[in-house]
Design a protein around this motif. Structure first.
Motif, short mmCIF file in Angstrom:
data_model
loop_
_atom_site.label_atom_id
_atom_site.label_comp_id
_atom_site.label_asym_id
_atom_site.label_seq_id
_atom_site.Cartn_x
_atom_site.Cartn_y
_atom_site.Cartn_z
N UNK A 199 47.64 37.83 54.86
CA UNK A 199 47.33 36.73 53.32
C UNK A 199 48.14 36.63 51.87
N UNK A 200 49.33 37.94 52.26
CA UNK A 200 50.17 37.23 51.13
C UNK A 200 51.45 36.82 51.28
N UNK A 201 50.83 35.47 49.92
CA UNK A 201 52.10 34.73 49.92
C UNK A 201 53.30 34.54 48.55
N UNK A 202 54.35 34.42 48.47
CA UNK A 202 54.70 34.01 47.43
C UNK A 202 54.90 33.06 46.28
N UNK A 203 54.67 32.97 45.55
CA UNK A 203 54.07 31.46 44.78
C UNK A 203 55.94 32.47 43.24
N UNK A 233 55.58 34.93 42.96
CA UNK A 233 54.47 36.81 42.55
C UNK A 233 54.11 36.54 43.90
N UNK A 234 53.68 37.12 44.22
CA UNK A 234 52.85 37.69 45.15
C UNK A 234 50.78 37.38 45.10
N UNK A 235 50.45 35.92 45.98
CA UNK A 235 48.96 35.67 45.42
C UNK A 235 48.38 35.73 47.30
N UNK A 250 50.76 40.89 43.17
CA UNK A 250 51.74 41.23 42.19
C UNK A 250 52.52 39.77 41.37
N UNK A 251 52.97 40.66 40.37
CA UNK A 251 53.81 39.44 39.57
C UNK A 251 55.38 39.63 39.63
N UNK A 261 58.25 41.02 38.60
CA UNK A 261 58.32 41.74 38.41
C UNK A 261 58.19 42.99 39.08
N UNK A 262 57.37 42.62 39.96
CA UNK A 262 56.50 43.97 40.95
C UNK A 262 55.92 44.14 40.80
N UNK A 263 55.11 44.22 39.28
CA UNK A 263 53.22 44.39 38.53
C UNK A 263 52.67 44.71 39.14
N UNK A 264 51.62 45.05 39.54
CA UNK A 264 50.42 44.96 39.49
C UNK A 264 49.23 44.58 38.64
N UNK A 265 47.66 44.17 39.46
CA UNK A 265 47.70 43.29 38.08
C UNK A 265 46.10 44.19 38.44
N UNK A 266 45.39 42.84 37.03
CA UNK A 266 43.65 43.98 37.57
C UNK A 266 43.00 43.74 38.66
N UNK A 267 43.42 42.68 38.86
CA UNK A 267 42.99 42.15 40.63
C UNK A 267 43.28 43.18 41.77
N UNK A 268 44.21 43.47 41.17
CA UNK A 268 44.94 44.70 42.73
C UNK A 268 43.79 45.44 42.42
N UNK A 269 44.13 46.09 41.13
CA UNK A 269 43.31 47.63 40.79
C UNK A 269 41.37 46.91 41.30
N UNK A 270 41.46 46.16 40.43
CA UNK A 270 40.02 46.19 41.64
C UNK A 270 39.51 46.06 42.84
N UNK A 271 40.55 45.85 43.24
CA UNK A 271 40.43 45.03 44.83
C UNK A 271 40.50 46.89 44.70
N UNK A 272 41.46 47.16 44.72
CA UNK A 272 41.71 48.81 45.37
C UNK A 272 40.19 49.80 45.42
N UNK A 273 40.01 49.54 43.69
CA UNK A 273 38.62 50.56 43.56
C UNK A 273 37.02 50.44 44.27
N UNK A 274 37.04 48.69 44.26
CA UNK A 274 35.84 48.39 45.56
C UNK A 274 36.21 49.09 46.23
N UNK A 275 37.51 49.04 47.26
CA UNK A 275 37.59 49.82 49.13
C UNK A 275 37.01 51.70 48.44
N UNK A 276 37.76 52.04 47.43
CA UNK A 276 37.46 53.30 46.90
C UNK A 276 35.90 53.79 47.13
N UNK A 277 35.16 52.71 46.17
CA UNK A 277 34.32 52.92 45.96
C UNK A 277 33.13 53.17 47.27
#
Length: 562
Positions: A276-280, A283-285, A299-300, A302-318
Motif C-alpha cells: 500500500x505504500x507509495x513514494x510521492x 515521501x511515503x503515502x 513518512x516525510x 526525511x523519514x520522520x513519521x507523522x500524526x497519521x502513522x501514530x494514530x494508526x499505531x494507536x488504533x492497532x494497540x487499542x
C-alpha cells in the motif's frame, strides 16, 4: 412505565399483528403541544399496505384502540392522537421511578460491549485552555451515557507529548528560561517561553531550524534534552490533574503520543506487506479508495513519521488491548479529513473493526470571532474561568444564603457546573463565542438553574419531614401531569442522547423538566395536609431523583442546598 410501549402493544394487538412492536414503537411520536395528545401515531407508512388514505386509516385505528390507561383516542388528520388517564398512567410512571431508583433511565443494550473514547488530549507544557474544555466535557458526558446504557468504557487521554514544538520549547528554555521561575509556576512560565520563541522567530527564522534540531536530539535520546522533556511533561500532567479534579473527570489511560514511538514501525511494515505504500515526491503515502480524500502521508521525505502513522499505531494497540466494539474520537471537526484517512488506511489493511471507529466532531470556542491559538497568545485559560466561576458562586451564596453549611463545596459544584452546562447545552457541532458573562449567568437556561431546582425539591422534602419511603396514589391535576410526562421521557432521552452522541439532548430535556416542575411548584400547594400530600411529595422526590441523575450524566453536581 414506557407509555410508548403500551401504545405499541395495543396497536399491534388491535390492528397491526403483522408488524413488530419495535417497528410500531419507532413510529410513535410525542406531540409538541399538549392539546394534541400525549402520544401520536402517524399512519402514512400504512397507506400502501392498507390501500387507504392515511386520514381514513387514522379514523379506523382510533375507533379500535382502547385501554384503561387511555382517557381519549381521536383521529386528527393522518394521526391517531392518544391522551392517557393522568391519574392511572401517572401512578404507573412514578411507581416505576420509585421501584428502579438510580436504575431508572438505564438500558441493557450495551451489556458486554466496550467503548473506547479518545478525549481531552491537551499538549504538555501549554496551559489547559477553553479550547480543550469541549473535548473533555463532551467526551465525559458521552462516556457516562454509554455506561448508563450498559457499556464498559475506557477513557483515554491521548496527551500531546511529542513533536517539533518540544524542540522549540527546549530551545526557548535554554536561551531565555529560568529554572527557578519554571519550578515556581511551570505551566505559565513555559507558556511564556513558547510564545516568546514564535515572536523571536519572526525576526530570526534560524530559530525554527534550532527547534527542529533540538527535537531530533530528543528523538535520538539525548540525555540533557530528554531530561528537560520529562520535566516539562511531569509538571504539565500535575497541573492538568488539578483541572480534571475540578471538572470531576477521570481517565483510564494517559498514554500519549510518545507512548507509540516504538510501535510505528509495525505500521510501516504492515503497509509494505500489503503493498500500500507509495513514494510521492520523496515521501511515503497511502492512496485511499475514496478518491475525494488526499493520500495519507505516512513518512516525510526525511523519514520522520507523522500524526497519521501514530494514530494508526494507536488504533492497532487499542483494539488489541481493549477489543473495543466502538472507538470514539472526540476531536474538533477540523480533524474530519484526518480521521477519514486513518479509517481508510485501516480498512485497506483488511481490519473490519475500522468501521467501529467514529469521529465525534465538535465546534470551537471562539474569541472575538477567531479561533483560539496558543502560538499567538489568543487563548483563555480554563483554570482562570473555573476559578472566577467558583468565586462568583461563593459571592451569590453569601448574599442569598449566608448560613449555608459547606458553602465552599457548594460554590465549587455550582461554579464548575455553570461552565460545563454552558458548553453541553449547545449542539456539539456549533461554534461557541466565548463570553464569561453568558457562561456565568445564574439565571435562565443554565446549570445553576437546574441545580437550584434540585435543591428546591430537596428543601420541600426536608420541610415536610418525609422519610425515605414514598408512595404515589395518583394525581389528576394538569400541572402535575405535565411533570410526569417529562419524567416519562427520561429513559428514551438517555438512549437518544447516547445514540446521537449528543449530551445537548439530555441538557435540553433537563431544562424542560425543571421548567415543568417549577410551574407545578408555583401553581400547587405541595404541603397542605390533605390526602394527596404524600403523592405530591413523592412526585417532588421523583423529580429530584431524575434531575440528580441527569446532572450526574453531564458531569455536574446536584447540591442538596443552595
Amino acid at each position: 412505565m414506557d407509555l410508548k410501549l403500551v401504545l405499541a402493544k395495543e396497536i399491534k394487538s388491535q390492528a397491526l399483528s403483522a408488524w413488530s412492536e419495535e417497528d410500531i414503537y419507532t413510529l410513535i411520536e410525542t406531540p409538541k403541544h399538549a392539546h394534541l395528545g400525549d402520544l401520536a401515531f402517524p399512519c402514512f407508512k400504512l397507506a400502501n399496505e392498507w390501500r387507504k388514505a392515511p386520514v381514513v386509516i387514522a379514523e379506523e385505528l382510533a375507533r379500535e384502540l382502547s385501554s384503561p390507561l387511555f382517557s381519549n383516542v381521536e383521529a386528527a388528520g393522518p394521526y391517531v392522537n392518544v391522551h392517557f388517564d393522568s391519574a392511572f398512567a401517572g401512578k404507573e410512571i412514578v411507581s416505576s421511578i420509585l421501584e428502579q431508583g438510580v436504575r431508572y433511565g438505564s438500558h441493557s443494550f450495551g451489556k458486554g460491549r466496550t467503548i473506547v473514547l479518545d478525549m481531552s488530549s491537551p499538549n504538555i507544557a501549554k496551559p489547559f485552555s477553553m479550547g480543550h474544555l469541549r473535548s473533555t466535557v463532551i467526551g465525559n458526558a458521552i462516556a457516562n451515557l454509554a455506561e448508563k446504557c450498559g457499556y464498559e468504557t475506557v477513557k483515554i487521554n491521548y496527551i500531546g507529548d511529542w513533536g517539533t514544538q518540544f524542540g522549540k520549547l527546549i530551545v526557548a528554555f535554554k536561551k531565555w528560561g529560568d529554572e527557578e521561575k519554571v519550578k515556581e509556576n511551570p505551566i505559565a512560565d513555559l507558556f511564556t517561553l513558547y510564545k516568546k520563541f514564535h515572536e523571536e522567530a519572526v525576526q530570526d527564522p534560524s530559530l525554527e531550524d534550532d527547534g527542529r534540531k533540538a527535537f531530533k536530539l530528543l528523538e535520538e535520546g539525548d540525555e540533557e534534552i530528554t531530561k528537560l522533556w520529562k520535566w516539562f511533561k511531569n509538571e504539565s500532567l500535575e497541573a492538568f490533574k488539578i483541572i480534571y479534579s475540578l471538572l470531576g473527570v477521570e481517565f483510564d489511560s494517559y498514554n500519549g503520543e510518545a507512548f507509540f514511538n516504538d510501535k510505528m514501525e509495525e505500521v510501516v511494515e504492515l503497509l509494505n506487506e500489503h503493498q500500500l505504500l507509495e513514494t510521492s515526491e520523496g515521501a511515503k503515502v497511502v492512496r485511499l479508495e475514496d478518491e475525494t480524500l488526499p493520500p495519507c502521508l505516512i513518512k516525510k521525505t526525511d523519514g520522520a513519521t507523522l500524526y497519521a502513522t501514530r494514530d494508526l499505531a494507536a488504533a492497532l494497540y487499542r483494539q488489541r488491548e481493549y477489543s473495543f466494539d466502538e472507538a470514539l474520537y472526540v476531536v474538533g471537526q477540523e480533524q474530519t479529513v484526518h480521521f477519514k484517512q486513518v479509517k481508510g488506511v485501516l480498512a485497506q489493511l483488511g481490519y473490519e473493526w475500522a468501521n467501529a471507529m467514529k469521529h465525534i466532531p465538535f465546534g470551537l470556542y471562539l474569541k472575538d470571532g477567531k479561533k483560539m491559538s496558543t502560538r499567538k497568545g489568543r487563548v483563555i485559560l480554563l483554570e482562570e474561568v473555573l476559578g472566577e466561576a467558583i468565586t462568583m458562586a461563593r459571592e451569590n451564596i453569601k448574599k442569598k444564603n449566608p448560613n449555608l453549611k459547606e458553602a465552599a463545596d457548594v460554590a465549587k459544584e455550582v461554579g464548575v457546573g455553570a461552565v460545563i452546562f454552558h458548553d453541553l447545552k449547545n449542539d456539539r457541532l456549533n461554534d461557541i463565542e466565548f463570553s464569561l458573562e453568558h457562561m456565568l449567568t445564574f439565571e435562565g437556561e443554565t446549570g445553576p438553574y437546574l441545580q437550584y431546582t434540585h435543591a428546591r425539591a430537596q428543601s420541600i422534602l426536608r420541610k415536610a419531614g418525609v422519610s425515605t419511603t414514598f408512595t404515589f396514589d395518583g394525581l389528576d391535576d394538569s400541572s402535575s401531569w405535565e411533570v410526569i410526562k417529562q419524567l416519562r421521557l427520561f429513559p428514551e432521552t438517555v438512549e437518544r442522547a447516547w445514540k446521537n452522541y449528543a449530551p445537548s439532548i439530555l441538557a435540553k430535556y433537563l431544562l424542560e423538566l425543571a421548567k415543568s416542575f417549577n410551574s407545578y411548584y408555583g401553581n400547587s400547594k405541595i404541603i397542605n395536609n390533605d390526602p394527596k400530600q404524600e403523592s405530591r411529595l413523592t412526585l417532588v422526590f421523583a423529580v429530584a431523583s431524575v434531575l440528580s441523575q441527569g446532572l450526574n450524566l453531564l458531569g455536574i453536581g446536584s447540591p442538596q442546598e443552595m
